[in-house]
Design an enzyme around this catalytic site. Structure first.
Site, PDB file in Angstrom:
ATOM      1  N   ARG A 236      -0.230   7.310 -10.324  1.00 53.49           N
ATOM      2  CA  ARG A 236       0.862   7.401  -9.364  1.00 53.49           C
ATOM      3  C   ARG A 236       1.078   8.877  -9.048  1.00 53.49           C
ATOM      4  O   ARG A 236       1.049   9.729  -9.956  1.00 53.49           O
ATOM      5  CB  ARG A 236       2.160   6.833  -9.946  1.00 53.49           C
ATOM      6  CG  ARG A 236       2.210   5.322 -10.019  1.00 53.49           C
ATOM      7  CD  ARG A 236       2.307   4.674  -8.634  1.00 53.49           C
ATOM      8  NE  ARG A 236       2.398   3.241  -8.707  1.00 53.49           N
ATOM      9  CZ  ARG A 236       1.359   2.393  -8.634  1.00 53.49           C
ATOM     10  NH1 ARG A 236       0.129   2.856  -8.486  1.00 53.49           N
ATOM     11  NH2 ARG A 236       1.544   1.094  -8.684  1.00 53.49           N
ATOM     12  N   HIS A 284      -5.325   5.720  -1.800  1.00 50.54           N
ATOM     13  CA  HIS A 284      -4.967   4.698  -2.799  1.00 50.54           C
ATOM     14  C   HIS A 284      -6.029   3.583  -2.787  1.00 50.54           C
ATOM     15  O   HIS A 284      -5.699   2.393  -2.698  1.00 50.54           O
ATOM     16  CB  HIS A 284      -3.571   4.128  -2.514  1.00 50.54           C
ATOM     17  CG  HIS A 284      -2.922   3.498  -3.723  1.00 50.54           C
ATOM     18  ND1 HIS A 284      -1.618   3.665  -4.056  1.00 50.54           N
ATOM     19  CD2 HIS A 284      -3.425   2.687  -4.680  1.00 50.54           C
ATOM     20  CE1 HIS A 284      -1.329   2.983  -5.155  1.00 50.54           C
ATOM     21  NE2 HIS A 284      -2.433   2.379  -5.561  1.00 50.54           N
TER      22      HIS A 284
HETATM   23  C1  OXD Z   1      -1.522  -0.286  -8.110  1.00 54.72           C
HETATM   24  C2  OXD Z   1      -2.480  -1.177  -7.457  1.00 54.72           C
HETATM   25  O1  OXD Z   1      -0.721  -0.707  -8.940  1.00 54.72           O
HETATM   26  O2  OXD Z   1      -3.046  -0.774  -6.412  1.00 54.72           O
HETATM   27  O3  OXD Z   1      -1.548   0.897  -7.762  1.00 54.72           O
HETATM   28  O4  OXD Z   1      -2.715  -2.267  -7.972  1.00 54.72           O
END
Ligand code: OXD
Length: 321
Positions: A236, A284
């Protein structure tokens, strides 16, 4: 003999499941897979007036929980549960269950090993030399001298640490409590954090975001990494203080960073990370939820809960993961 009058049979209410997800495509994939895995269930997509027994989803709002008073558990459709725990609208006693691996570990292994190898084999230096038409070979360091620290030894952290160990790297792992993992030097607890950082030439961040890890990697702690160290964050964004990371890269203390996660996502277009020559970034994308595998895991856990059996992956609210 004729049958006597039959006792009226009590109709068993069907199992009801609701999917809540901000992205339409994900919502319909989950709906489709859960209907396949649990054909006996009524599966609905939020918004819906079905009062469900179980919910699966991502970023449910306060209106969702207000309208779902019968829930027995909420399944998180991803690895990190910080988006659920940061709000007080999730009922305090509702069990939250996270996905465990469910197809994400192999993607995470691929991503992290790729980035470690990129650093270890000095691809950025060779790319620069190519631009300059400069022929120069660099001396190699043996992999067992190249220490990779994995911060967070949950399901994904352990998988990445083990894969790097199998590739021959020297692997160090840090977790709240010591973990015995084959071939991995374990560090645990706040008093071993500095020693762990000082020994990590590459630091891979895989710890969850909690009140104990927010801003954990700041000027003070990042400075404890050895000169020329490299950071990979796939957990994160809020574990790392952006300005401090940039300062240490610009000052030459850190060689650079690979970032997959950010404090604000999507990363604002004006953010310096986008154009920094020593930062590699992805949106991400390190490990996506594999819905078919995840739905099977969720269905198995629902069956266990219906039999009053415990399920793994239940979040400890106090710990924050
Ligand atoms: C997270 C996902 O929790 O992408 O970041 O699953």
């Amino acid at each position: 003999m004729t049958d006597g009058p039959r006792a009226p049979t009590e109709a068993v209410p069907p199992l009801r499941i609701v999917v809540v997800h901000p992205h339409e495509r994900a919502r319909s994939r989950w709906h489709e897979e859960l209907s396949r895995q649990l054909p006996e269930a009524v599966v609905a997509s939020w918004p819906s007036n079905v009062a469900a027994d179980f919910a699966i989803g991502w970023e449910p709002g306060a209106d969702f929980f207000a309208a779902q008073p019968r829930l027995r558990a909420f399944f998180n459709a991803g690895a990190g549960v910080d988006h659920l725990l940061q709000h007080d609208h999730v009922p305090a006693t509702l069990p939250i269950v996270r996905l465990e691996d469910a197809g994400m570990a192999e993607q995470m292994i691929e991503y992290c090993c790729h980035e470690v190898i990129h650093q270890y084999r000095r691809w950025d230096d060779y790319a620069q030399q190519q631009r300059e038409r400069r022929w120069q070979m660099h001396a190699s360091v043996s992999r067992d001298q190249f220490a990779v620290g994995v911060l967070g030894l949950g399901v994904l952290g352990r998988s990445v640490a083990t894969a790097l160990h199998r590739l021959g790297y020297r692997v160090l792992g840090f977790s709240r409590q010591a973990k015995a993992l084959d071939g991995i030097t374990s560090y645990a607890g706040a008093d071993q954090f500095e020693a762990f950082l000082r020994a990590s030439q590459v630091l891979i961040v895989l710890a969850p975001l909690t009140s104990a890890t927010v801003d954990l990697l700041n000027r003070g702690t990042l400075s404890q990494l050895p000169a020329g160290a490299y950071l990979i964050n796939v957990s994160r964004g809020a574990l790392v203080v952006d300005a401090d990371l940039l300062e240490l890269i610009d000052a030459g203390h850190l060689a650079g960073a690979t970032l997959d996660v950010f404090r604000q996502e999507p990363l604002p277009v004006e953010h310096r990370f986008w154009s920094h020559p020593k930062i590699r970034l992805t949106p991400h994308a390190s490990a996506r939820t594999v819905v078919a595998v995840s739905a099977q895991q969720v269905a198995d856990k629902i069956r266990r809960l219906l039999r009053d059996q415990p399920v793994s992956g239940t979040v400890d609210r106090l710990r924050g993961y």
